[in-house]
Design an enzyme around this catalytic site. Structure first.
Site, PDB file in Angstrom:
ATOM      1  N   SER A  61       1.193  -1.654   0.128  1.00 33.17           N
ATOM      2  CA  SER A  61       0.027  -0.346   0.519  1.00 33.17           C
ATOM      3  C   SER A  61       1.276   1.348   0.016  1.00 33.17           C
ATOM      4  O   SER A  61       0.334   2.345  -0.245  1.00 33.17           O
ATOM      5  CB  SER A  61      -0.520  -0.158   1.140  1.00 33.17           C
ATOM      6  OG  SER A  61      -0.251   0.163   2.557  1.00 33.17           O
ATOM      7  N   LEU A  63       4.226   1.461  -2.221  1.00 29.74           N
ATOM      8  CA  LEU A  63       5.063   1.426  -3.070  1.00 29.74           C
ATOM      9  C   LEU A  63       4.488   3.178  -4.114  1.00 29.74           C
ATOM     10  O   LEU A  63       5.819   3.015  -4.931  1.00 29.74           O
ATOM     11  CB  LEU A  63       4.719   0.322  -4.151  1.00 29.74           C
ATOM     12  CG  LEU A  63       5.043  -1.150  -2.821  1.00 29.74           C
ATOM     13  CD1 LEU A  63       4.898  -2.223  -3.891  1.00 29.74           C
ATOM     14  CD2 LEU A  63       6.740  -0.557  -1.994  1.00 29.74           C
ATOM     15  N   ARG A  65       4.449   5.574  -3.376  1.00 31.50           N
ATOM     16  CA  ARG A  65       4.929   7.494  -2.868  1.00 31.50           C
ATOM     17  C   ARG A  65       6.575   6.584  -1.840  1.00 31.50           C
ATOM     18  O   ARG A  65       7.145   7.354  -2.022  1.00 31.50           O
ATOM     19  CB  ARG A  65       4.211   7.504  -1.786  1.00 31.50           C
ATOM     20  CG  ARG A  65       4.591   6.843  -0.375  1.00 31.50           C
ATOM     21  CD  ARG A  65       3.253   8.044   0.135  1.00 31.50           C
ATOM     22  NE  ARG A  65       3.195   7.394   1.749  1.00 31.50           N
ATOM     23  CZ  ARG A  65       2.475   6.089   2.436  1.00 31.50           C
ATOM     24  NH1 ARG A  65       1.312   6.100   1.602  1.00 31.50           N
ATOM     25  NH2 ARG A  65       2.518   5.843   3.347  1.00 31.50           N
ATOM     26  N   CYS A 177      -2.264  10.438   6.526  1.00 31.67           N
ATOM     27  CA  CYS A 177      -1.613   9.347   4.979  1.00 31.67           C
ATOM     28  C   CYS A 177      -3.027   8.667   4.822  1.00 31.67           C
ATOM     29  O   CYS A 177      -3.867   8.111   3.952  1.00 31.67           O
ATOM     30  CB  CYS A 177      -0.692   9.005   4.412  1.00 31.67           C
ATOM     31  SG  CYS A 177       0.316  10.210   3.991  1.00 31.67           S
TER      32      CYS A 177
END
Length: 327
Positions: A61, A63, A65, A177
């Site tokens: 979940s 990857l 960023r 986030c």
């Protein structure tokens, strides 16, 4: 020196600044999205020694960023994958990986012997813990945060105001986030700003970024910011405490709901933030108030309410998610 010729050619760095980079030791807390550009640029620039701290493993979940990682890295400790990346990028840079969560018990030791601290954890409690340690030690701290497509990077402490001086009060809710989402390019922009500030601080560039915040809004593609050299340190500032430092004599409160987690200790009081204030519970004579929650936000809010009616020592504990350690 062919590798570094183009950065040495920049007047604000030059040969002297590059020599300082080669001798520098920096601490990077967090090996996620913000750390990706930080590690690539500082490693590529030839920073002598980097200590990288993070307890987590690579997750699919993240990857979009956390661009140091690949699908094959899922499940591996982030610090180990990131350290291998930087070493492959530039063998001149020595990277020490520490698989651990930052907390008040280890923050001081991790900051010893470094020239600069970079807060890439984007976690409320970690930022204030690092700010307290760096302010006491006179170490510069470059801290950043991103939610959605907005974020900031700022240079604190090191003889200038701390994070507490700029952000003495907290909002009712902190963005995250996980709950509010985040776009990778916005994280990359802010992480690159952190790296640029770090280069200026370690390399001795002028003017110094200390006492300055730079903001970025990806909605309308605008940069902003402000300087805060004259910001005053708050008089009352409850500090974070490691859960391992809780005493049997403390007035211990767990602010988490029963469905969130078991009590932090069998003798702890499970109370909501709203319970504190006029007529609410308070420690007995000689007791220290220790307020616990997941992220530290509710602990801070309860401390403000308790501090308005009680003038004893108040400490905050960020317990993190159950089974994952401090946030």
């Amino acid at each position: 020196m062919t590798r570094y010729a183009r950065q040495i050619a920049v007047p604000s760095l030059g040969a002297d600044g590059h020599a300082r980079l080669r001798k520098a030791a920096v601490l990077v807390v967090g090996a996620g999205g913000l750390a990706a550009p930080v590690l690539q640029y500082l490693g590529g620039a030839g920073v002598g020694r980097i200590t990288l701290v993070d307890p987590d493993r690579v997750d699919a979940s993240n990857l979009h960023r956390q661009t140091l990682f690949r699908g094959a890295d899922i499940g591996a400790p982030k610090v180990e994958v990131a350290a291998a990346f930087v070493t492959a990028l530039n063998p001149d840079c020595r990277v020490t990986s520490v698989i651990a969560a930052l907390d008040p018990a280890n923050a001081g030791a991790l900051c010893e012997g470094v020239d600069l601290v970079l807060d890439c954890a984007d976690a409320f409690a970690a930022s204030y813990i690092l700010s307290d340690v760096c302010h006491d030690a006179g170490l510069p701290l470059v801290s950043a945060s991103v939610v959605g497509v907005e974020g900031y990077a700022g240079a604190f402490c090191g003889g200038g105001p701390s994070l507490r001086a700029v952000f003495p009060d907290l909002p009712e809710r902190l963005g995250s986030c996980a709950e509010d989402g985040v776009l990778g390019p916005a994280v990359g922009v802010i992480g690159a700003l952190q790296a640029q500030m770090a280069m200026a601080l370690v390399g001795g560039g002028a003017p110094s970024p200390l006492g300055q915040i730079v903001t970025f809004d990806g909605h309308d593609f605008r940069f902003g910011g402000f300087r805060f050299e004259s910001a005053a340190e708050p008089v009352h500032c409850p500090r974070f405490l490691a859960s391992s430092s809780i005493r049997a004599t403390d007035f211990l409160v767990d602010l988490r709901r029963e469905d969130e987690a078991p009590l932090v200790h069998p003798d702890a009081h499970r109370l909501p933030v709203a319970a504190f204030g006029p007529g609410g519970p308070a420690p007995g004579p000689g007791q220290r108030a220790v307020l616990c929650c997941r992220s530290g936000l509710r602990s801070w809010q309860a401390a403000e309410r308790l501090g308005a009616v009680w003038d004893g020592e108040i400490c905050l504990v960020a317990l993190g998610d159950p089974g994952l350690g401090p946030h």
